[in-house]
Structures are given as C-alpha cells and as structure tokens.
Design a protein around this motif. Sequence first.
Motif, PDB file in Angstrom:
ATOM      1  N   LYS A  14      -2.163   3.143   8.111  1.00  0.00           N
ATOM      2  CA  LYS A  14      -1.804   4.173   7.308  1.00  0.00           C
ATOM      3  C   LYS A  14      -2.058   5.646   8.202  1.00  0.00           C
ATOM      4  O   LYS A  14      -1.126   6.526   7.998  1.00  0.00           O
ATOM      5  CB  LYS A  14      -2.353   4.485   5.977  1.00  0.00           C
ATOM      6  N   GLU A  15      -3.035   5.798   8.565  1.00  0.00           N
ATOM      7  CA  GLU A  15      -3.596   6.822   9.312  1.00  0.00           C
ATOM      8  C   GLU A  15      -2.605   7.195  10.528  1.00  0.00           C
ATOM      9  O   GLU A  15      -2.040   8.150  10.894  1.00  0.00           O
ATOM     10  CB  GLU A  15      -4.823   6.941   9.837  1.00  0.00           C
ATOM     11  N   ALA A  16      -2.067   5.974  11.317  1.00  0.00           N
ATOM     12  CA  ALA A  16      -1.752   6.094  12.412  1.00  0.00           C
ATOM     13  C   ALA A  16      -0.193   6.571  11.994  1.00  0.00           C
ATOM     14  O   ALA A  16       0.714   7.261  12.755  1.00  0.00           O
ATOM     15  CB  ALA A  16      -1.642   4.749  13.310  1.00  0.00           C
ATOM     16  N   VAL A  17       0.345   5.979  11.012  1.00  0.00           N
ATOM     17  CA  VAL A  17       1.799   6.332  10.623  1.00  0.00           C
ATOM     18  C   VAL A  17       1.890   7.858  10.284  1.00  0.00           C
ATOM     19  O   VAL A  17       2.985   8.536  10.509  1.00  0.00           O
ATOM     20  CB  VAL A  17       2.643   5.343   9.408  1.00  0.00           C
ATOM     21  N   ASP A  18       0.800   8.082   9.441  1.00  0.00           N
ATOM     22  CA  ASP A  18       0.751   9.594   9.001  1.00  0.00           C
ATOM     23  C   ASP A  18       0.848  10.674  10.380  1.00  0.00           C
ATOM     24  O   ASP A  18       1.473  11.578  10.227  1.00  0.00           O
ATOM     25  CB  ASP A  18      -0.521  10.025   8.118  1.00  0.00           C
ATOM     26  N   GLU A  19       0.015  10.139  11.416  1.00  0.00           N
ATOM     27  CA  GLU A  19      -0.038  10.844  12.753  1.00  0.00           C
ATOM     28  C   GLU A  19       1.413  10.935  13.236  1.00  0.00           C
ATOM     29  O   GLU A  19       1.655  11.973  13.765  1.00  0.00           O
ATOM     30  CB  GLU A  19      -1.029  10.496  13.494  1.00  0.00           C
ATOM     31  N   CYS A  20       2.091   9.784  13.234  1.00  0.00           N
ATOM     32  CA  CYS A  20       3.488   9.687  13.957  1.00  0.00           C
ATOM     33  C   CYS A  20       4.440  10.709  13.197  1.00  0.00           C
ATOM     34  O   CYS A  20       5.019  11.394  13.886  1.00  0.00           O
ATOM     35  CB  CYS A  20       3.955   8.374  14.062  1.00  0.00           C
ATOM     36  N   SER A  21       4.347  10.632  11.790  1.00  0.00           N
ATOM     37  CA  SER A  21       5.273  11.346  10.839  1.00  0.00           C
ATOM     38  C   SER A  21       4.899  12.701  11.207  1.00  0.00           C
ATOM     39  O   SER A  21       6.112  13.515  11.226  1.00  0.00           O
ATOM     40  CB  SER A  21       4.876  11.004   9.310  1.00  0.00           C
ATOM     41  N   GLY A  58     -16.945  -3.544  14.961  1.00  0.00           N
ATOM     42  CA  GLY A  58     -16.625  -2.101  15.361  1.00  0.00           C
ATOM     43  C   GLY A  58     -15.769  -1.536  14.129  1.00  0.00           C
ATOM     44  O   GLY A  58     -16.530  -1.562  12.947  1.00  0.00           O
ATOM     45  N   SER A  59     -14.924  -0.890  14.253  1.00  0.00           N
ATOM     46  CA  SER A  59     -14.309  -0.083  13.267  1.00  0.00           C
ATOM     47  C   SER A  59     -13.504  -0.763  12.465  1.00  0.00           C
ATOM     48  O   SER A  59     -12.880  -0.320  11.350  1.00  0.00           O
ATOM     49  CB  SER A  59     -13.218   0.862  14.079  1.00  0.00           C
ATOM     50  N   TYR A  60     -12.972  -2.152  12.689  1.00  0.00           N
ATOM     51  CA  TYR A  60     -12.094  -2.942  11.931  1.00  0.00           C
ATOM     52  C   TYR A  60     -12.796  -4.188  11.433  1.00  0.00           C
ATOM     53  O   TYR A  60     -12.521  -5.413  11.680  1.00  0.00           O
ATOM     54  CB  TYR A  60     -10.982  -3.439  12.547  1.00  0.00           C
ATOM     55  N   PRO A  61     -13.935  -3.940  10.667  1.00  0.00           N
ATOM     56  CA  PRO A  61     -14.499  -5.401   9.986  1.00  0.00           C
ATOM     57  C   PRO A  61     -13.957  -6.277   8.982  1.00  0.00           C
ATOM     58  O   PRO A  61     -14.115  -7.176   8.940  1.00  0.00           O
ATOM     59  CB  PRO A  61     -15.750  -4.780   9.121  1.00  0.00           C
ATOM     60  N   ASP A  62     -12.591  -5.436   8.470  1.00  0.00           N
ATOM     61  CA  ASP A  62     -11.892  -6.394   7.461  1.00  0.00           C
ATOM     62  C   ASP A  62     -10.504  -5.892   7.405  1.00  0.00           C
ATOM     63  O   ASP A  62     -10.344  -4.949   8.066  1.00  0.00           O
ATOM     64  CB  ASP A  62     -12.616  -6.224   6.135  1.00  0.00           C
ATOM     65  N   ALA A  63      -9.623  -6.797   6.818  1.00  0.00           N
ATOM     66  CA  ALA A  63      -8.193  -6.208   6.542  1.00  0.00           C
ATOM     67  C   ALA A  63      -7.856  -4.990   6.032  1.00  0.00           C
ATOM     68  O   ALA A  63      -7.063  -4.055   6.516  1.00  0.00           O
ATOM     69  CB  ALA A  63      -7.271  -7.525   6.169  1.00  0.00           C
ATOM     70  N   GLU A  64      -8.834  -4.507   4.979  1.00  0.00           N
ATOM     71  CA  GLU A  64      -8.692  -3.325   4.369  1.00  0.00           C
ATOM     72  C   GLU A  64      -8.802  -2.272   5.530  1.00  0.00           C
ATOM     73  O   GLU A  64      -7.781  -1.283   5.298  1.00  0.00           O
ATOM     74  CB  GLU A  64      -9.803  -3.319   3.472  1.00  0.00           C
ATOM     75  N   MET A  93      -8.182  -2.316   8.447  1.00  0.00           N
ATOM     76  CA  MET A  93      -7.309  -2.486   9.421  1.00  0.00           C
ATOM     77  C   MET A  93      -6.211  -1.819   8.737  1.00  0.00           C
ATOM     78  O   MET A  93      -5.077  -0.996   9.300  1.00  0.00           O
ATOM     79  CB  MET A  93      -6.820  -3.529   9.910  1.00  0.00           C
ATOM     80  N   ILE A  94      -5.680  -1.858   7.434  1.00  0.00           N
ATOM     81  CA  ILE A  94      -4.654  -1.286   6.721  1.00  0.00           C
ATOM     82  C   ILE A  94      -4.822   0.160   6.779  1.00  0.00           C
ATOM     83  O   ILE A  94      -3.841   0.963   6.837  1.00  0.00           O
ATOM     84  CB  ILE A  94      -4.435  -1.969   5.517  1.00  0.00           C
ATOM     85  N   ALA A  95      -5.931   0.503   6.343  1.00  0.00           N
ATOM     86  CA  ALA A  95      -6.235   2.011   6.164  1.00  0.00           C
ATOM     87  C   ALA A  95      -6.112   2.901   7.703  1.00  0.00           C
ATOM     88  O   ALA A  95      -5.377   3.789   7.661  1.00  0.00           O
ATOM     89  CB  ALA A  95      -8.038   2.381   5.984  1.00  0.00           C
ATOM     90  N   ALA A  96      -6.273   1.972   8.865  1.00  0.00           N
ATOM     91  CA  ALA A  96      -5.960   2.616  10.049  1.00  0.00           C
ATOM     92  C   ALA A  96      -4.603   2.669  10.530  1.00  0.00           C
ATOM     93  O   ALA A  96      -3.985   3.566  10.752  1.00  0.00           O
ATOM     94  CB  ALA A  96      -6.852   1.913  11.075  1.00  0.00           C
TER      95      ALA A  96
END
Length: 185
Positions: free
Chosen positions: A92-99, A79-85, A87-90
Amino acid sequence: MPFLMTACGTDSTLLDTDALPQVDETVDGTMGAPGTGWCDALGYLETKLSSADEGTTGEQYVLENKDVVGATLFVPGGGSYPDAESMIAAIKEAVDECSADADQGDYGEATSEPISGLPDGAVGFTFTSKSSNPVEVGSIAFAETEDGRLVGVGVTHSGSGEASVKVADLLSTALERAADVNGKS
C-alpha cells in the motif's frame, strides 16, 4: 515491465493454465507478479519481498495475444516483512508513493486505481500508462493465504480492448491452490 527469467519447477502451480487463453510462453515468476507497469516503487518492493525468506515461487505466462499473466507466492520472514500483513502494508505504501509521483507527472500520463470486489484483506490496483505506445494497463492484487504466506497475481495488457483475464479471478484461483504449492528451497 514483468520480469522474465528461466523457468524453475514447483510441485503445483498457482494458476490453472487450462483456464487461461492460449499460452505462448511460460516463464519464472519468482520476482513478482506482472502488472506493476510504471510503478517503480512496487516493482522494487516485489523484488525485496521475493527475498524476505526462502521459498518464494511463481509462474508467468505470455498469452497468444501478448498479455502477461502471473502469480507469485511470497514467504514472509525476518527483517521488515515478518508476516503477510507487513507485506500488504508495504505494498500500500509503495502504491501511494507511485500515485504521488504520477500526480506530479513523473510517469507521464499515468494513473493507479484500487480494484474493488476482492476478498476481505486483499488489496489490488490497476495501473494505466497512457504515455506508453500502445497504452499499457496492468492489474495486480495481493492477499494472505490460509497458511500465512502472501500471494500476488497480475495481468499486463497493451493496446486496445481489455485484458483477456480478470485479476480477481486469478486471485481466487491462486488462493485456492496456494496450499498445494511448495516454494523453492
């Protein structure tokens, strides 16, 4: 809020419980590390990351002072998370959304700040909710392990003073111990 579930075993743990202050309770941490507090997008994402592929495992500890400390080992896959990289990008996006939501006042008086001094490639944030009574501060950090999994660690502290452990120390320990931790099957 941290997720508290019934404990399930692993061959080894990500955190050294002997290095933690007095532990009152041990709980399952497979849904994500504590520390997200009011950041709904990150809490939701951690749930999704937990089901990216089989093998997510973790633990959480409620300390005598009621801080919640934990670590989770996420397994990328499909799916959307084939590797740790990815996951880390997602993350960062989630934290940006919360901010952005916090800046609009959606979470009351709340802030998120990046954590410095983490290993290369790691990301970490401290979330503060001054609208909580008492004030709640959660710190969370993520890094890729040597074998390509993702480790997340966190601590949630309520009230005055500081958390009883530093998230950077938790991350160092979890990264060192990750190779010895087998996920659930």
